[in-house]
Write a protein that holds these residues in place. Structure first.
Motif, PDB file in Angstrom:
ATOM      1  N   THR A   1       0.627  -1.218   0.087  1.00 58.48           N
ATOM      2  CA  THR A   1       0.242  -0.001   0.133  1.00 58.48           C
ATOM      3  C   THR A   1       1.004   1.438  -0.352  1.00 58.48           C
ATOM      4  OG1 THR A   1      -0.316  -0.147   2.140  1.00 58.48           O
ATOM      5  CG2 THR A   1      -1.932  -1.178   1.065  1.00 58.48           C
TER       6      THR A   1
ATOM      7  N   THR B   1      -2.034   3.932   5.105  1.00 59.33           N
ATOM      8  CA  THR B   1      -2.253   2.967   6.404  1.00 59.33           C
ATOM      9  C   THR B   1      -2.540   3.902   7.581  1.00 59.33           C
ATOM     10  OG1 THR B   1      -0.689   2.062   7.038  1.00 59.33           O
ATOM     11  CG2 THR B   1      -1.930   1.249   5.284  1.00 59.33           C
TER      12      THR B   1
ATOM     13  N   TYR C   1      -8.821   5.522  -1.872  1.00 60.98           N
ATOM     14  CA  TYR C   1      -7.292   4.365  -1.701  1.00 60.98           C
ATOM     15  C   TYR C   1      -8.143   3.349  -1.272  1.00 60.98           C
ATOM     16  CZ  TYR C   1      -3.940   7.573  -2.719  1.00 60.98           C
ATOM     17  OH  TYR C   1      -3.365   8.846  -3.180  1.00 60.98           O
TER      18      TYR C   1
ATOM     19  N   ASP D   1      -1.792   0.120  -9.815  1.00 64.02           N
ATOM     20  CA  ASP D   1      -2.859  -0.215  -8.304  1.00 64.02           C
ATOM     21  C   ASP D   1      -3.955  -0.832  -8.229  1.00 64.02           C
ATOM     22  OD1 ASP D   1      -0.356   0.335  -6.444  1.00 64.02           O
ATOM     23  OD2 ASP D   1      -1.138   2.397  -7.211  1.00 64.02           O
TER      24      ASP D   1
ATOM     25  N   TYR E   1      -7.007  -1.324  -2.941  1.00 61.16           N
ATOM     26  CA  TYR E   1      -6.500  -1.247  -1.377  1.00 61.16           C
ATOM     27  C   TYR E   1      -7.103  -2.057  -0.358  1.00 61.16           C
ATOM     28  CZ  TYR E   1      -2.275   1.107  -2.778  1.00 61.16           C
ATOM     29  OH  TYR E   1      -1.333   1.332  -3.728  1.00 61.16           O
TER      30      TYR E   1
END
Length: 502
Positions: free
Chosen positions: A224, A277, A453, A462, A465
């Motif tokens: 992440t 995070t 995100y 990506d 998440y």
């Protein structure tokens, strides 16, 4: 004859004089091929009667067209479109549907960067609350202080030199002020020669990546990671090597394992509050990463994300404070302290790297806003930035505590999260049985916009998440309570929907 009354529209209320409006529209008709070379134009009397304007207006327009060589007068014959103009294929007239289509679709090929796809940021509409990615509350920005210092600077005649071109490194007074500020607050040992002023941290990341990564070279990031940084590294030719991120930040043993297998050019880390995070890179891992950088000769690009907003204790000093080998590029910005629109950041690195970054910056953005940079320099020297930072820290600390309490008490059955030690957002993961995209869609019906995100269908770099960042800093306590109310309404509705399936 061309229906001039239909194709030419004059606005008598517009600031542009009527004769210029007429002139410009005739030029447009010629450019579009509607009026071909040697086409005869109507007489001034007829044109004036048709367009309901004074004849002198038409005469003035024709005079302007002749001065620009668009038309010519042929004795005893009349006024014509210049016969020496090239013949062009007729194109859609500006203002028509076809012309609008032409403005949307380029008539030439160009490089399209699919990896840069992302939704543009927009202001929330009235009545909509947003749990954003974690941005400051611009309503508490020190606007009066900025205006006062800025005004005092521009009033002094000797400061007018700052309105001209300045150093590609940025305003020297700001670089000096930042050197002292960063040495005091971050434990650095730096000088103005080691500082390049940028337009926010994003420019610092881009400049660093451009200088570090050739096509196909390796950079290490977290599984992440800050997605905007990932996009930069791909854009500059880098190959992303992802390593685990746990409660102690980036797993540096994974970095070491990669270094034994391949040549690593750089490691990107948001050491203080990992994005997304929010975890902090532990002291042992910081020391380990510095040791690895010296052993394997890679650069550490340290993004100083939300360093100034740490609530529980004194923040751990950045990696740059313990860099004895010249391996750390330290990137930060004043945007988060003041306001996102104040696009002033900094890159701190060894002088030879700063020199090269400044040369590269020259061809991207010749320089920043010298007056604004000087304003911020004075505010740092006078302690205004520091006082505002302490005020904002207190406000955001209270908002974090309120938001986390409400979220745990009223929505704990749906969400899992750790109260972050700092920053402006919390990282929330879902308990089994729920889907983020469904939650976001339902929340939107309740006038609640959830941040990103957890996934973006436009993202080609990506995968989605596992969690979602929920920003609290930009909301007042009353707005936080209302946002939690709307989120609770959303989750209860979805809970009933899940139960009905069962």
């Amino acid at each position: 004859m061309l229906p001039y009354k239909t194709v030419i529209k004059l606005d008598k209320k517009a600031c542009t004089p009527l004769y210029i409006q007429l002139c410009n529209q005739v030029i447009q008709l010629i450019k579009c091929g509607v009026l071909a070379p040697s086409t005869k134009l109507p007489g001034t009397r007829w044109m004036a009667d048709t367009l309901q304007v004074h004849r002198k207006t038409v005469i003035a327009a024709y005079d302007e067209l002749m001065a620009q060589d668009w038309i010519e007068v042929r004795p005893a014959k009349g006024t014509f479109v210049n016969g020496s103009l090239p013949l062009v294929e007729q194109q859609p007239i500006s203002g028509t549907g076809l012309a609008e289509k032409a403005r949307q679709k380029a008539g030439f090929s160009f490089i399209q960067r699919k990896h840069l796809n992302s939704r543009d940021t927009e202001f929330p509409r009235k009545g909509i609350l947003g749990l954003d990615d974690g941005v400051p509350d611009n309503r508490i920005a020190p606007i009066e202080e900025i205006a006062r210092v800025y005004r005092n600077i521009v009033k002094k005649s000797y400061n007018r030199r700052h309105l001209s071109y300045g150093s590609i490194y940025g305003n020297m007074e700001l670089r000096e002020a930042l050197a002292d500020y960063l040495n005091d607050t971050r434990g650095l040992s730096t000088s103005p020669d080691n500082i390049l002023i940028t337009r926010g941290s994003q420019m610092g990341i881009y400049l660093s990546a451009r200088l570090l990564l050739a096509q196909g070279e390796n950079i290490v990031v977290g599984e992440t990671n800050y997605r905007s940084a990932n996009k930069v590294f791909i854009e500059t030719g880098g190959r992303l090597n992802r390593v685990r991120v746990d409660e102690n930040g980036m797993v540096t043993s994974d970095v070491e394992a990669l270094c034994k297998k391949k040549k690593i050019r750089a490691v990107y880390v948001t050491s203080h509050h990992h994005h997304p995070t929010t975890v902090t890179l532990s002291a042992p891992r910081r020391m380990h990463l510095l040791e690895l950088s010296q052993k394997y000769h890679f650069a550490i690009v340290e993004d100083d994300y939300d360093y100034d907003f740490h609530y529980c204790n004194a923040p751990i000093l950045p990696l740059a404070s313990g860099d004895s080998g010249g391996n750390v590029i330290y990137i930060g910005a004043l945007c988060k302290i003041v306001a996102p629109a104040i696009r002033v950041g900094y890159l701190v690195a060894p002088k030879d790297f700063v020199d090269e970054a400044a040369r590269l910056r020259r061809v991207i953005d010749r320089q920043g806003d010298q007056i604004l940079e000087l304003t911020l320099a004075r505010m740092i020297r006078d302690g205004e930035i520091q006082r505002h930072s302490k005020k904002a820290l207190k406000i955001y600390h209270a908002r974090r505590d309120l938001f986390c309490t409400l979220l745990r008490e009223r929505l704990g059955k749906y969400f899992e999260f750790r109260k972050p030690e700092g920053g402006m957002a919390i990282w929330v993961t879902l308990r089994e049985g729920y889907d983020w995209e469904e939650i976001k869609a339902e929340a939107k019906k309740n006038k609640l916009k959830l941040g990103g995100y957890c996934g973006d269908e436009d993202d080609t770099i990506d995968q989605p998440y596992p969690g979602l960042r929920m920003g609290f800093a930009s909301l007042t306590p009353d707005e936080i309570k209302e946002a939690v109310n709307r989120l609770e309404t959303t989750m209860k509705f979805l809970e009933q929907k899940v139960e009905s399936y069962v």
